[in-house]
Motif scaffolding. Sequence first.
Motif, mmCIF file in Angstrom:
data_model
loop_
_atom_site.group_PDB
_atom_site.id
_atom_site.type_symbol
_atom_site.label_atom_id
_atom_site.label_comp_id
_atom_site.label_asym_id
_atom_site.label_seq_id
_atom_site.Cartn_x
_atom_site.Cartn_y
_atom_site.Cartn_z
ATOM 1 N N UNK A 102 3.818 -5.036 -17.726
ATOM 2 C CA UNK A 102 2.770 -4.309 -17.015
ATOM 3 C C UNK A 102 2.907 -4.509 -15.503
ATOM 4 N N UNK A 103 3.184 -5.734 -15.094
ATOM 5 C CA UNK A 103 3.324 -6.023 -13.669
ATOM 6 C C UNK A 103 4.503 -5.260 -13.072
ATOM 7 N N UNK A 104 5.625 -5.216 -13.812
ATOM 8 C CA UNK A 104 6.776 -4.471 -13.320
ATOM 9 C C UNK A 104 6.463 -2.997 -13.123
ATOM 10 N N UNK A 105 5.746 -2.412 -14.088
ATOM 11 C CA UNK A 105 5.370 -1.005 -13.952
ATOM 12 C C UNK A 105 4.403 -0.799 -12.789
ATOM 13 N N UNK A 106 3.463 -1.731 -12.617
ATOM 14 C CA UNK A 106 2.488 -1.607 -11.540
ATOM 15 C C UNK A 106 3.159 -1.695 -10.173
ATOM 16 N N UNK A 107 4.055 -2.677 -10.000
ATOM 17 C CA UNK A 107 4.746 -2.821 -8.725
ATOM 18 C C UNK A 107 5.651 -1.623 -8.453
ATOM 19 N N UNK A 108 6.297 -1.112 -9.498
ATOM 20 C CA UNK A 108 7.149 0.070 -9.330
ATOM 21 C C UNK A 108 6.317 1.268 -8.894
ATOM 22 N N UNK A 109 5.173 1.445 -9.549
ATOM 23 C CA UNK A 109 4.307 2.577 -9.207
ATOM 24 C C UNK A 109 3.759 2.428 -7.793
ATOM 25 N N UNK A 110 3.393 1.203 -7.417
ATOM 26 C CA UNK A 110 2.863 0.964 -6.079
ATOM 27 C C UNK A 110 3.909 1.269 -5.012
ATOM 28 N N UNK A 111 5.143 0.829 -5.238
ATOM 29 C CA UNK A 111 6.223 1.108 -4.284
ATOM 30 C C UNK A 111 6.486 2.603 -4.190
ATOM 31 N N UNK A 112 6.410 3.293 -5.327
ATOM 32 C CA UNK A 112 6.610 4.741 -5.312
ATOM 33 C C UNK A 112 5.508 5.441 -4.538
ATOM 34 N N UNK A 113 4.274 4.954 -4.670
ATOM 35 C CA UNK A 113 3.170 5.531 -3.892
ATOM 36 C C UNK A 113 3.421 5.364 -2.390
ATOM 37 N N UNK A 114 4.013 4.227 -2.005
ATOM 38 C CA UNK A 114 4.403 4.060 -0.598
ATOM 39 C C UNK A 114 5.333 5.188 -0.170
ATOM 40 N N UNK A 115 6.309 5.476 -1.022
ATOM 41 C CA UNK A 115 7.268 6.528 -0.690
ATOM 42 C C UNK A 115 6.593 7.898 -0.628
ATOM 43 N N UNK A 116 5.650 8.134 -1.539
ATOM 44 C CA UNK A 116 4.911 9.401 -1.483
ATOM 45 C C UNK A 116 4.164 9.509 -0.160
ATOM 46 N N UNK A 117 3.579 8.384 0.271
ATOM 47 C CA UNK A 117 2.917 8.382 1.570
ATOM 48 C C UNK A 117 3.878 8.694 2.699
ATOM 49 N N UNK A 118 5.094 8.187 2.592
ATOM 50 C CA UNK A 118 6.096 8.457 3.623
ATOM 51 C C UNK A 118 6.591 9.902 3.589
ATOM 52 N N UNK A 119 6.337 10.606 2.490
ATOM 53 C CA UNK A 119 6.626 12.036 2.474
ATOM 54 C C UNK A 119 5.676 12.759 3.420
ATOM 55 N N UNK A 120 4.373 12.455 3.246
ATOM 56 C CA UNK A 120 3.365 13.194 3.990
ATOM 57 C C UNK A 120 3.243 12.725 5.439
ATOM 58 N N UNK A 121 3.455 11.426 5.684
ATOM 59 C CA UNK A 121 3.296 10.907 7.034
ATOM 60 C C UNK A 121 4.217 11.552 8.056
#
Length: 376
Positions: A102-121
Amino acid sequence: MLVNERDGIGAAGTVAAALWLGQALGGPVIGRLGDRRGHRNVLLVACAANAAALTALVTAVLSGLPLAPRMALAVAAGLTVPQVGPLARARWARLAGADKRLLGSALSFDTTLDEVGFVFGPALAGILAVTVHPASALVLAAGLILVFGSLFAVHPTAPGPTSPAPGARADVRLWSPGLVLLFAMSVLQGAAWSSANTGVNALAESLHQPGAAGLIWAAMAVTSSIAGLVTVARPGSADLTARLRWTIAVQAVLTLPLLAVSGLIGATLAVSGIGLAVAPHLIALFGLVERTGPAARMGEAMTVVASGLILGQAVAAAASGPLAATYGYRAAFAVACAAVAASAALSVVAATRTAAPPAPSPSPRPSSPDRPRSRR
Protein backbone atom coordinates in the motif's frame (compact mmCIF):
# COMPACT_ATOMS: atom_id res chain seq x y z
CA MET A 1 10.09 37.38 -15.69
CA LEU A 2 13.76 38.35 -15.32
CA VAL A 3 14.49 37.82 -19.00
CA ASN A 4 11.52 40.01 -19.87
CA GLU A 5 12.99 42.77 -17.69
CA ARG A 6 16.10 42.69 -19.92
CA ASP A 7 18.30 41.07 -17.31
CA GLY A 8 19.34 38.27 -19.66
CA ILE A 9 19.53 34.53 -19.16
CA GLY A 10 22.70 34.83 -17.06
CA ALA A 11 21.13 37.07 -14.38
CA ALA A 12 17.94 35.02 -14.49
CA GLY A 13 19.94 31.88 -13.77
CA THR A 14 21.71 33.60 -10.88
CA VAL A 15 18.49 34.69 -9.19
CA ALA A 16 16.90 31.29 -9.79
CA ALA A 17 19.98 29.68 -8.23
CA ALA A 18 19.60 31.92 -5.18
CA LEU A 19 15.97 30.82 -4.74
CA TRP A 20 16.86 27.16 -5.14
CA LEU A 21 19.80 27.45 -2.77
CA GLY A 22 17.51 28.93 -0.14
CA GLN A 23 15.05 26.10 -0.67
CA ALA A 24 17.81 23.49 -0.38
CA LEU A 25 18.93 24.97 2.94
CA GLY A 26 15.48 25.62 4.35
CA GLY A 27 13.84 22.34 3.32
CA PRO A 28 15.51 20.05 5.88
CA VAL A 29 14.94 22.63 8.62
CA ILE A 30 11.21 22.74 7.88
CA GLY A 31 11.14 18.94 7.69
CA ARG A 32 12.89 18.61 11.04
CA LEU A 33 10.58 21.17 12.67
CA GLY A 34 7.57 19.36 11.16
CA ASP A 35 8.72 16.05 12.66
CA ARG A 36 9.31 17.54 16.10
CA ARG A 37 6.60 20.19 16.47
CA GLY A 38 3.92 18.89 14.12
CA HIS A 39 3.03 19.93 10.60
CA ARG A 40 0.23 22.38 11.33
CA ASN A 41 1.89 25.40 12.90
CA VAL A 42 5.17 24.98 11.05
CA LEU A 43 3.44 24.89 7.65
CA LEU A 44 1.06 27.74 8.41
CA VAL A 45 4.00 30.03 9.22
CA ALA A 46 5.99 28.82 6.21
CA CYS A 47 3.09 29.34 3.78
CA ALA A 48 2.46 32.89 4.93
CA ALA A 49 6.16 33.78 4.87
CA ASN A 50 6.67 32.23 1.44
CA ALA A 51 3.73 34.07 -0.13
CA ALA A 52 5.06 37.34 1.30
CA ALA A 53 8.60 36.66 0.05
CA LEU A 54 7.41 35.82 -3.47
CA THR A 55 5.33 38.98 -3.60
CA ALA A 56 8.31 41.03 -2.43
CA LEU A 57 10.53 39.41 -5.07
CA VAL A 58 8.09 40.30 -7.85
CA THR A 59 7.88 43.85 -6.54
CA ALA A 60 11.66 44.16 -6.44
CA VAL A 61 12.05 42.99 -10.03
CA LEU A 62 9.31 45.20 -11.42
CA SER A 63 10.66 48.17 -9.45
CA GLY A 64 14.06 47.78 -11.06
CA LEU A 65 16.01 47.10 -7.86
CA PRO A 66 19.64 45.95 -8.31
CA LEU A 67 20.61 42.29 -8.52
CA ALA A 68 21.75 41.97 -4.88
CA PRO A 69 18.36 42.69 -3.22
CA ARG A 70 16.66 40.49 -5.79
CA MET A 71 18.97 37.64 -4.83
CA ALA A 72 18.35 38.26 -1.13
CA LEU A 73 14.59 38.10 -1.63
CA ALA A 74 14.99 35.00 -3.80
CA VAL A 75 16.90 33.30 -0.98
CA ALA A 76 14.12 34.27 1.45
CA ALA A 77 11.51 32.83 -0.91
CA GLY A 78 13.48 29.61 -1.11
CA LEU A 79 14.06 29.31 2.64
CA THR A 80 10.32 29.51 3.33
CA VAL A 81 9.03 27.02 0.72
CA PRO A 82 6.60 24.93 2.84
CA GLN A 83 7.82 21.52 1.56
CA VAL A 84 4.33 20.19 0.92
CA GLY A 85 5.55 17.38 -1.38
CA PRO A 86 8.09 15.75 0.96
CA LEU A 87 5.87 16.13 4.01
CA ALA A 88 2.96 14.60 2.09
CA ARG A 89 5.15 11.54 1.45
CA ALA A 90 5.94 11.41 5.17
CA ARG A 91 2.20 11.42 5.90
CA TRP A 92 1.67 8.53 3.47
CA ALA A 93 4.36 6.55 5.32
CA ARG A 94 2.57 7.17 8.61
CA LEU A 95 -0.89 6.30 7.21
CA ALA A 96 0.17 3.11 5.43
CA GLY A 97 1.92 1.70 8.49
CA ALA A 98 3.42 -1.73 7.93
CA ASP A 99 1.62 -2.37 4.62
CA LYS A 100 4.55 -1.99 2.22
CA ARG A 101 2.51 -2.70 -0.91
CA LEU A 102 0.00 0.00 0.00
CA LEU A 103 2.81 2.41 0.87
CA GLY A 104 4.55 1.75 -2.44
CA SER A 105 1.36 2.49 -4.36
CA ALA A 106 0.71 5.62 -2.29
CA LEU A 107 4.22 7.01 -2.80
CA SER A 108 4.06 6.20 -6.52
CA PHE A 109 0.72 7.95 -6.85
CA ASP A 110 1.96 10.95 -4.87
CA THR A 111 5.05 11.31 -7.07
CA THR A 112 2.87 11.05 -10.16
CA LEU A 113 0.62 13.81 -8.83
CA ASP A 114 3.75 15.97 -8.56
CA GLU A 115 4.38 15.34 -12.23
CA VAL A 116 0.77 16.17 -13.10
CA GLY A 117 1.26 19.44 -11.26
CA PHE A 118 4.38 20.09 -13.32
CA VAL A 119 2.27 19.65 -16.44
CA PHE A 120 -0.01 22.52 -15.52
CA GLY A 121 2.54 24.76 -13.80
CA PRO A 122 4.94 25.46 -16.69
CA ALA A 123 2.12 25.46 -19.22
CA LEU A 124 0.10 27.96 -17.20
CA ALA A 125 3.22 30.07 -16.56
CA GLY A 126 3.94 30.17 -20.27
CA ILE A 127 0.36 31.11 -21.14
CA LEU A 128 0.27 33.84 -18.48
CA ALA A 129 3.65 35.19 -19.60
CA VAL A 130 2.35 35.62 -23.14
CA THR A 131 -1.22 36.72 -22.46
CA VAL A 132 -0.99 38.67 -19.18
CA HIS A 133 2.51 39.46 -17.83
CA PRO A 134 5.61 37.39 -17.06
CA ALA A 135 5.27 38.24 -13.36
CA SER A 136 1.68 36.99 -13.13
CA ALA A 137 2.72 33.35 -12.71
CA LEU A 138 4.73 34.10 -9.56
CA VAL A 139 1.86 36.15 -8.14
CA LEU A 140 -0.47 33.22 -8.77
CA ALA A 141 2.05 30.86 -7.16
CA ALA A 142 2.09 33.01 -4.02
CA GLY A 143 -1.70 32.82 -3.82
CA LEU A 144 -1.79 29.06 -4.38
CA ILE A 145 0.83 28.47 -1.68
CA LEU A 146 -0.99 30.66 0.81
CA VAL A 147 -4.41 29.06 0.23
CA PHE A 148 -3.70 25.41 -0.54
CA GLY A 149 -0.55 25.15 1.55
CA SER A 150 -2.56 26.33 4.55
CA LEU A 151 -5.30 23.79 3.77
CA PHE A 152 -2.63 21.08 3.70
CA ALA A 153 -1.32 22.35 7.03
CA VAL A 154 -4.67 22.04 8.82
CA HIS A 155 -5.76 18.79 7.14
CA PRO A 156 -6.69 16.03 9.64
CA THR A 157 -3.75 13.89 8.45
CA ALA A 158 -1.28 16.45 9.82
CA PRO A 159 0.76 14.78 12.59
CA GLY A 160 1.19 16.64 15.85
CA PRO A 161 4.35 17.13 17.89
CA THR A 162 6.28 13.97 18.62
CA SER A 163 8.20 13.01 21.71
CA PRO A 164 10.58 10.06 22.04
CA ALA A 165 9.16 6.89 23.50
CA PRO A 166 10.28 5.92 27.02
CA GLY A 167 13.79 4.51 26.86
CA ALA A 168 14.30 5.57 23.24
CA ARG A 169 17.09 7.84 22.04
CA ALA A 170 16.13 11.49 21.98
CA ASP A 171 17.68 12.01 18.56
CA VAL A 172 17.68 9.16 16.07
CA ARG A 173 20.54 9.25 13.57
CA LEU A 174 19.37 10.54 10.19
CA TRP A 175 22.25 9.89 7.83
CA SER A 176 23.30 6.45 6.62
CA PRO A 177 25.48 5.43 3.63
CA GLY A 178 22.33 4.60 1.66
CA LEU A 179 20.71 7.97 2.32
CA VAL A 180 23.93 9.78 1.39
CA LEU A 181 23.97 8.00 -1.97
CA LEU A 182 20.31 8.76 -2.61
CA PHE A 183 20.96 12.41 -1.74
CA ALA A 184 23.87 12.53 -4.20
CA MET A 185 21.70 11.03 -6.93
CA SER A 186 18.99 13.59 -6.25
CA VAL A 187 21.56 16.41 -6.57
CA LEU A 188 22.63 15.10 -9.98
CA GLN A 189 19.01 14.67 -11.07
CA GLY A 190 18.25 18.26 -10.11
CA ALA A 191 21.33 19.45 -11.98
CA ALA A 192 20.17 17.62 -15.09
CA TRP A 193 16.71 19.19 -14.94
CA SER A 194 18.03 22.68 -14.30
CA SER A 195 20.60 22.56 -17.11
CA ALA A 196 18.07 21.19 -19.58
CA ASN A 197 15.56 23.84 -18.50
CA THR A 198 18.18 26.58 -18.92
CA GLY A 199 18.98 25.24 -22.37
CA VAL A 200 15.31 25.28 -23.34
CA ASN A 201 14.95 28.87 -22.11
CA ALA A 202 18.12 29.93 -23.95
CA LEU A 203 16.92 28.23 -27.15
CA ALA A 204 13.50 29.88 -26.94
CA GLU A 205 15.12 33.26 -26.29
CA SER A 206 17.47 32.84 -29.26
CA LEU A 207 14.42 32.22 -31.44
CA HIS A 208 12.67 35.30 -29.98
CA GLN A 209 9.93 33.19 -28.38
CA PRO A 210 10.79 33.20 -24.64
CA GLY A 211 7.19 32.49 -23.63
CA ALA A 212 7.35 29.11 -25.37
CA ALA A 213 9.91 27.73 -22.90
CA GLY A 214 7.31 26.87 -20.24
CA LEU A 215 5.12 25.09 -22.76
CA ILE A 216 8.08 23.08 -24.07
CA TRP A 217 9.11 22.09 -20.55
CA ALA A 218 5.55 21.01 -19.77
CA ALA A 219 5.90 18.34 -22.47
CA MET A 220 8.31 16.47 -20.19
CA ALA A 221 5.79 16.55 -17.36
CA VAL A 222 3.06 15.16 -19.65
CA THR A 223 5.03 12.07 -20.61
CA SER A 224 6.40 11.73 -17.09
CA SER A 225 2.87 11.78 -15.66
CA ILE A 226 1.76 9.09 -18.10
CA ALA A 227 4.77 6.94 -17.21
CA GLY A 228 4.08 7.48 -13.51
CA LEU A 229 0.44 6.41 -13.83
CA VAL A 230 1.53 3.30 -15.70
CA THR A 231 4.01 2.54 -12.91
CA VAL A 232 1.28 2.92 -10.30
CA ALA A 233 -1.10 0.66 -12.23
CA ARG A 234 1.53 -1.93 -13.19
CA PRO A 235 4.38 -1.73 -10.68
CA GLY A 236 6.11 -4.83 -12.05
CA SER A 237 8.25 -7.34 -10.20
CA ALA A 238 11.58 -5.48 -10.16
CA ASP A 239 12.70 -4.26 -6.75
CA LEU A 240 13.33 -0.57 -6.13
CA THR A 241 17.10 -0.76 -6.44
CA ALA A 242 16.80 -2.40 -9.84
CA ARG A 243 14.28 0.21 -10.93
CA LEU A 244 16.62 2.95 -9.77
CA ARG A 245 19.38 1.58 -12.00
CA TRP A 246 17.43 1.07 -15.18
CA THR A 247 15.31 4.21 -15.00
CA ILE A 248 18.32 6.51 -14.69
CA ALA A 249 20.16 4.53 -17.37
CA VAL A 250 17.23 4.99 -19.75
CA GLN A 251 17.09 8.67 -18.85
CA ALA A 252 20.80 9.04 -19.65
CA VAL A 253 20.20 7.65 -23.14
CA LEU A 254 17.09 9.77 -23.71
CA THR A 255 18.92 12.96 -22.72
CA LEU A 256 21.50 12.66 -25.52
CA PRO A 257 19.15 13.92 -28.31
CA LEU A 258 19.21 17.35 -26.64
CA LEU A 259 22.67 17.85 -28.12
CA ALA A 260 21.17 17.71 -31.64
CA VAL A 261 18.24 20.07 -30.98
CA SER A 262 18.04 23.21 -33.12
CA GLY A 263 14.38 24.29 -32.92
CA LEU A 264 11.34 24.36 -30.68
CA ILE A 265 9.77 21.23 -32.17
CA GLY A 266 12.96 19.25 -31.70
CA ALA A 267 13.27 20.49 -28.13
CA THR A 268 9.68 19.47 -27.40
CA LEU A 269 10.25 15.98 -28.77
CA ALA A 270 13.51 15.60 -26.85
CA VAL A 271 12.15 16.63 -23.46
CA SER A 272 9.04 14.51 -24.05
CA GLY A 273 11.27 11.48 -24.47
CA ILE A 274 13.19 12.27 -21.29
CA GLY A 275 9.93 12.47 -19.36
CA LEU A 276 9.23 8.79 -19.94
CA ALA A 277 11.92 7.91 -17.38
CA VAL A 278 11.52 10.78 -14.90
CA ALA A 279 8.51 9.72 -12.79
CA PRO A 280 9.56 6.03 -12.58
CA HIS A 281 12.99 7.18 -11.43
CA LEU A 282 11.57 9.50 -8.75
CA ILE A 283 9.16 6.80 -7.58
CA ALA A 284 12.09 4.43 -7.02
CA LEU A 285 14.21 7.16 -5.44
CA PHE A 286 11.66 8.24 -2.82
CA GLY A 287 10.57 4.66 -2.23
CA LEU A 288 14.15 3.88 -1.22
CA VAL A 289 14.22 6.99 0.98
CA GLU A 290 11.26 5.59 2.92
CA ARG A 291 13.13 2.31 3.41
CA THR A 292 16.45 3.92 4.27
CA GLY A 293 15.47 6.89 6.46
CA PRO A 294 14.52 6.50 10.16
CA ALA A 295 10.78 6.43 10.80
CA ALA A 296 11.05 9.01 13.59
CA ARG A 297 12.63 11.51 11.17
CA MET A 298 10.86 10.55 7.96
CA GLY A 299 9.70 14.10 7.18
CA GLU A 300 13.27 15.32 7.47
CA ALA A 301 14.62 12.44 5.37
CA MET A 302 12.14 13.21 2.60
CA THR A 303 12.92 16.93 2.67
CA VAL A 304 16.67 16.28 2.67
CA VAL A 305 16.48 14.24 -0.54
CA ALA A 306 14.00 16.67 -2.07
CA SER A 307 16.42 19.47 -1.15
CA GLY A 308 19.10 17.55 -3.02
CA LEU A 309 17.02 18.00 -6.16
CA ILE A 310 16.81 21.71 -5.44
CA LEU A 311 20.50 22.03 -4.59
CA GLY A 312 21.40 20.40 -7.90
CA GLN A 313 19.13 22.83 -9.71
CA ALA A 314 20.74 25.78 -7.94
CA VAL A 315 24.30 24.76 -8.72
CA ALA A 316 23.48 23.89 -12.32
CA ALA A 317 21.51 27.11 -12.84
CA ALA A 318 24.46 29.16 -11.61
CA ALA A 319 26.77 27.29 -14.00
CA SER A 320 24.60 26.62 -17.05
CA GLY A 321 23.06 30.11 -17.20
CA PRO A 322 26.39 31.89 -17.88
CA LEU A 323 27.51 29.01 -20.12
CA ALA A 324 24.37 29.33 -22.23
CA ALA A 325 24.83 33.11 -22.38
CA THR A 326 28.43 32.71 -23.57
CA TYR A 327 28.43 29.55 -25.68
CA GLY A 328 24.78 29.02 -26.56
CA TYR A 329 22.03 26.70 -25.46
CA ARG A 330 23.92 23.51 -26.37
CA ALA A 331 26.41 24.18 -23.56
CA ALA A 332 23.57 23.94 -21.05
CA PHE A 333 22.31 20.75 -22.69
CA ALA A 334 25.82 19.28 -22.42
CA VAL A 335 25.80 19.91 -18.66
CA ALA A 336 22.46 18.08 -18.43
CA CYS A 337 23.84 15.07 -20.28
CA ALA A 338 26.93 14.95 -18.04
CA ALA A 339 24.81 15.13 -14.86
CA VAL A 340 22.53 12.26 -15.90
CA ALA A 341 25.53 10.15 -16.94
CA ALA A 342 27.14 10.72 -13.54
CA SER A 343 23.88 9.79 -11.81
CA ALA A 344 23.68 6.58 -13.84
CA ALA A 345 27.20 5.66 -12.75
CA LEU A 346 26.39 6.41 -9.12
CA SER A 347 23.22 4.32 -9.27
CA VAL A 348 25.34 1.20 -9.67
CA VAL A 349 26.91 2.00 -6.31
CA ALA A 350 23.62 3.07 -4.75
CA ALA A 351 21.96 -0.20 -5.76
CA THR A 352 24.39 -2.14 -3.59
CA ARG A 353 24.26 0.22 -0.60
CA THR A 354 20.62 1.21 -0.10
CA ALA A 355 19.54 -2.27 0.96
CA ALA A 356 21.36 -1.82 4.27
CA PRO A 357 21.09 -4.52 6.99
CA PRO A 358 18.69 -3.83 9.83
CA ALA A 359 19.99 -2.00 12.88
CA PRO A 360 20.76 -4.21 15.93
CA SER A 361 17.69 -4.73 18.06
CA PRO A 362 17.87 -3.56 21.67
CA SER A 363 15.68 -6.48 22.70
CA PRO A 364 16.82 -10.12 22.99
CA ARG A 365 14.66 -11.06 20.02
CA PRO A 366 16.43 -11.05 16.64
CA SER A 367 15.38 -8.47 14.05
CA SER A 368 13.13 -9.67 11.28
CA PRO A 369 15.22 -10.25 8.13
CA ASP A 370 12.72 -8.45 5.90
CA ARG A 371 12.96 -5.12 7.75
CA PRO A 372 15.76 -3.09 6.11
CA ARG A 373 15.53 -0.18 8.61
CA SER A 374 14.48 0.66 12.15
CA ARG A 375 11.14 -0.67 13.35
CA ARG A 376 8.24 1.75 13.53
